[in-house]
Structures are given as structure tokens and as C-alpha cells.
Write an enzyme that holds these catalytic residues in place. Sequence first.
Site: not given
Ligand SMILES: Cc1cc2nc3c(=O)[nH]c(=O)nc-3n(C[C@H](O)[C@H](O)[C@H](O)COP(=O)(O)O)c2cc1C
Length: 356
Positions: A99, A181, A322
Site C-alpha cells: 500500500q 490520509y 485482525r
Molecule cells: C494493526 C493494524 C494496522 C492497520 N494499518 C493499516 C494500514 O496500514 N493501512 C490501511 O489502509 N489500514 C490499516 N488498518 C486497517 C485494516 O487494514 C482493516 O481495514 C481494518 O482492521 C478492518 O478489518 P478487520 O476487521 O479484518 O481487522 C490497520 C488495522 C490494524 C488492526
Amino acid sequence: MSRLFTRLTLGDVTMRNRLWVSPMCQYSAVEGVPQEWHHTHLAQFASGGAGLIIAEATAVAPEGRISPEDTGLWTDEQRDAWAPIVAAIRRRGAVAGVQLAHAGRKASTWSPFSGRRGSVPVADGGWATVAPSAIAFDGYAEPVALDLAGIDRVVADFASAARRAVAAGFQVLELHAAHGYLLHQFLSPLSNARDDEYGGTLENRARLLLRTLDAVRDAVPGVPVIVRLSATDWADGGWDPPQTVTVARWAADRGADFFDISSGGLVAHQQLTTGPGYQVPLAAQVRQEAGVPVNAVGMIDDAHHAERVLAEGAADAVMAGREWLRDPHYALRAATELGVDIDYWPPQYLRARRRA
Ligand SMILES: Cc1cc2nc3c(=O)[nH]c(=O)nc-3n(C[C@H](O)[C@H](O)[C@H](O)COP(=O)(O)O)c2cc1C
């Protein structure tokens, strides 16, 4: 017949399934250089059967880092440090993506586990941030509004980072235009109060994203590009699904291959309720109304749920974040739970394929 375990092709790149790893910042880089942590972290998902792994928000310029510990792709040293990590992902049969990101007014913040919150002062290794307008994110330092030369530099930085990413072996690029962002800051009227050709009308607010997309596609022709969009700011007067649909259509016309539909992150006063699959309706709306391929993301934590999202036609793929951290072998487990025979169990793990 499992849709989740059906291949998906973008350009010349084929993902072995549709259960993908969402980008996740690790706040563990040194001067933008990924470390041994990143190698282990990302390679384990490939061993765990992921179809596509998108490495974390990786800054295209030092001032575009969310925190001082973010990874980058603005130097050749960073490119060379990514190369063995990418090779490890690819050797294990997953597609490697990254990304590309610029945090704009949400840059220069303390990492979540530093124990501190808000902006990192310059004296502590922080920097002055930039944005479409001098409007701060609640509680953060006020950014400097980019001038036209500054905007041109952002576009050029994305193109250079794209070249380095592909030189490092990444096969898919994702443009981060979500979560408040820089590219999202230009899109949303809540953060963009410009009165030049980058503000005002939707066409003007979308100009930076579309220019960036063009520049990246010119820099690395043929490499699939995914655009991550927040479909809504969850706030009055902000970015919303109809604008997302229009801009997704424009981006697809300019050659974007796929859309990763998330939401929120632009303002602190956003009003939303999360729960399993809470962003799936947004992905479905973009897919249906813009006529573009999308993935859903957000609390899709079990195989049957993921399969249902695809079976209902809400999305073409599922990303999870997650759940992969809880179980780096989410896809292997999903295949077992859905009773799907896949031929990419690591031979070392074959004895775990069936429960009986
Ligand atoms: C530890 C962590 C770091 C994340 N860093 C980013 C990131 O670098 N870029 C981004 O677009 N989303 C980031 N997110 C969001 C995730 O990509 C994802 O969209 C969000 O956690 C929802 O999905 P989930 O419920 O499966 O975790 C991050 C989420 C977590 C938990």
C-alpha cells in the site's frame, strides 16, 4: 463450490484465492526500512494460504509517514530491504502487494504502542505536516496547505515509490485513498477548503487521486492497481457513498483494476457502529452502482461469513486484518472449515489438513 477458494486474476497476476490480507502498519521500521519483524510477519500469512498480502501503508516520502516508525519506499535502501521479504511471500505462493501512502495532516504521530498520543513534536523527531488546507485533524498539529509545486511533488513521489515497489518484486500496488490520509483529505469537503483546481467541485477534489493514479500507471505499466477508498466519512457534510461511486467509476476509466472499500478515519467526530461485516453494504453499493470489482473488509472473521459475502454478490474478494493477526493461517483453517481441498498446504503442515 467455494467462491472464496476460486482464483482471481488482475492483469497478469493471479491470486490463488479471494481471502486476502489487509494492509496493517507495524510501526517497527527504522528510517523507513522494513526489519526482520516485517519479514516474519508477512511471510507467515503466505504460509497460511493467503491469496494476496498487502504490506502496510508505506510512505512515498518521509513527511508522508503516519509515525516515525512507518515503512517507506522513498530510498533504494528501503527497496532493497523489501526485496527478500517480497521473495519470501512469493516463494510461499501468495501474491505480494504494497500500500503506497501519504498521511498528510495525519502524519508525524506517535505510534500506538509508544504510550503517547497526538503529534510528535519536531524536537522529538516529528516534522511539519502538509494537507490540502490548513485544517488540523482534531488534536493534531495544524498542517501547511500544499502549493501547486508541492502537489506535483506528491504525484512524483507516488510514481517513484511505485517504481521502487515493482523493482523490489511487488506484483500489485494499492493506493491509500482512505482512512483520512492525504488522498482522502483532498476528496472530502471536510478537510479540503481549496479554491483552486484541487478544491470545490467533486472533479477538482478527485484531481489529485486521478493524477496520482495516472502517474503510477505510467511509472509501472501493466502492474495491477487497487484503490482503497473510505466510502463514507460517517459525518455530516463529508465524503459519502454517492461520491465514492462516481470517483470509483472515474478511476476505473483511468485504469484502476480493483477497489478496496473501507470507511471512516477523516474526522474524530465520525459516528459509526461496528460489527461483523459492517462495511459490506458499502462495498456492495460501489460494486453494483459503479460496476467495478471490489473487496469487502471489516470484521469478516470466519470462513462461512467470508463465503457468504461472495455468494451474495456483495464483493469479489474479502480482505481481513485482525483475524490474520489472531490466526496467521486463516486461509488454511478456512479451507478446512469449508471442506475445500487446496493444493497449497505447506507439506510440513499437511498432517493438520483434516481434523479426523
Ligand atoms: C494493526 C493494524 C494496522 C492497520 N494499518 C493499516 C494500514 O496500514 N493501512 C490501511 O489502509 N489500514 C490499516 N488498518 C486497517 C485494516 O487494514 C482493516 O481495514 C481494518 O482492521 C478492518 O478489518 P478487520 O476487521 O479484518 O481487522 C490497520 C488495522 C490494524 C488492526
